[in-house]
Design an enzyme around this catalytic site. Sequence first.
Site, short mmCIF file in Angstrom:
data_model
loop_
_atom_site.label_atom_id
_atom_site.label_comp_id
_atom_site.label_asym_id
_atom_site.label_seq_id
_atom_site.Cartn_x
_atom_site.Cartn_y
_atom_site.Cartn_z
N LYS A 1 -44.96 -65.75 -2.42
CA LYS A 1 -44.89 -64.29 -2.37
C LYS A 1 -44.56 -63.80 -3.76
O LYS A 1 -43.59 -64.23 -4.37
CB LYS A 1 -43.82 -63.84 -1.38
N PHE B 1 -44.09 -54.24 -0.83
CA PHE B 1 -43.24 -54.81 -1.88
C PHE B 1 -43.66 -56.20 -2.32
O PHE B 1 -42.90 -56.90 -2.95
CB PHE B 1 -41.79 -54.82 -1.41
N LEU C 1 -52.62 -64.12 2.20
CA LEU C 1 -52.19 -64.13 3.60
C LEU C 1 -51.68 -62.77 4.06
O LEU C 1 -51.68 -62.46 5.24
CB LEU C 1 -51.08 -65.17 3.82
N GLY C 2 -51.22 -62.00 3.11
CA GLY C 2 -50.67 -60.70 3.51
C GLY C 2 -50.36 -59.85 2.30
O GLY C 2 -50.25 -60.35 1.18
N GLU C 3 -50.26 -58.56 2.54
CA GLU C 3 -49.91 -57.66 1.46
C GLU C 3 -49.09 -56.52 2.03
O GLU C 3 -49.54 -55.77 2.89
CB GLU C 3 -51.19 -57.12 0.80
N GLY C 4 -47.85 -56.43 1.57
CA GLY C 4 -46.98 -55.35 2.03
C GLY C 4 -46.70 -54.40 0.89
O GLY C 4 -47.28 -54.53 -0.20
N VAL D 1 -47.18 -59.39 -2.45
CA VAL D 1 -48.41 -60.00 -1.95
C VAL D 1 -48.11 -61.46 -1.65
O VAL D 1 -47.39 -62.12 -2.40
CB VAL D 1 -49.54 -59.91 -3.00
N ASP E 1 -36.31 -56.34 10.60
CA ASP E 1 -37.76 -56.16 10.73
C ASP E 1 -38.31 -57.27 11.63
O ASP E 1 -39.33 -57.88 11.34
CB ASP E 1 -38.39 -56.19 9.34
#
Length: 357
Positions: free
Chosen positions: A60, A33, A28-31, A35, A172
């Site tokens: 996460k 810090f 769904l997402g990867e930042g 996945v 954020d």
Amino acid sequence: FDMFFLAFVERLFRPTFKKDDLVLGKKLGEGAFGVVYRASLAKKPASKVPYQKEGDLVLKKATEYGAVEIWMNERVRRACANSCADFVHGFLENSSKKGAEYWLIWRYEGEATLYDLMQSKEFPYNVETMMLREVQDLPRGLERENRIIQTIMRQLLFALDGLHSTGIVHRDFKPQNIIFSEGSRTFKIIDLGAAADLRVGINYIPKEFLLDPRYAAPEQYIMSTQTPSAPSAPVATALSPVLWQMNLPDRFDIYSAGLIFLQMAFSGLRSDSALIQFNRQLKRCDFDLNAWRKSIEPRASSDLRKGFELLDLDGGIGWELLTSMVRYKAGQRISAKGALAHPYFDREGLLVLSLMQ
Ligand code: ADP
Ligand code: MG
């Protein structure tokens, strides 16, 4: 004593998960810090947990900073559960090839973030449909759009007020970190990875981490540079209420919320590039929204004019709220609680039949 006791009892009865209990789905997402994956429980879970629907969890896998995010989520669950996505469990997973990782599990709230919904040409009517679970057969227009946006803003401020009353600043806050919960039909906050808990002094944020410049208030860092970045707990406990009042760190999130309000009102400011350009213009106007308006309105596109018109409804009460959120000085920004009591919200919003309203 009772807080500890309750936490202990809750821990005893809450299901815990191990790595082998989970089946990973789509990413769904990867930042920087971690996945994020959609996940579900294995049919025959290794530990005794009730079997759930497919893909109804979110996992996460985070780096060492995941420890802070677990702390924040645990606190939110106890103190203001409705503000954020429903946290299930967090643990240290040592067996990974990459070394120690923190795994965090939430309930899957739904497929769309506020960002996704705002990218659609249908916004804000797509949100109205999701909130009411039916298409309204009513004439479209500014009044109706304003009512939807007002309902969204009320939910966002309600969630922020919950966090702030708990002593947590998100830092954020942006449409990408706001998820539409299909169960409660309301928006909830996600991603407490950069959050600060001022009451106990958990406030460290990796040096290399940059707050999202598109939504960050001009002060950039929630507290003055004299504030130690990771103060020891006893000192922080003694200092933090004072710091809270001196620096009003919660107003950092209010600025971001104001920018989200702005983007909802002005369709022309919803793209990243338009927001970056707006930020530049506002800076040139010394962060004075009224000055920005004066400079832009005479040659405004129809998109922009429509936004001003929307905020000017009911004697300009929306514009008044916006300008009390987006201000240079944190101390001059309205609080989340103050904003909820603003006359902009006097009018009835959408009648969303949910527990949260
Ligand atoms: P990061 O921004 O660090 O990658 P987030 O916590 O913001 O991590 O999650 C990334 C994305 O995963 C979100 O933008 C959202 O699309 C999705 N997501 C996160 N938590 C949930 C949840 N509880 N339910 C549904 N989707 C989620
Ligand atoms: Mg995020």
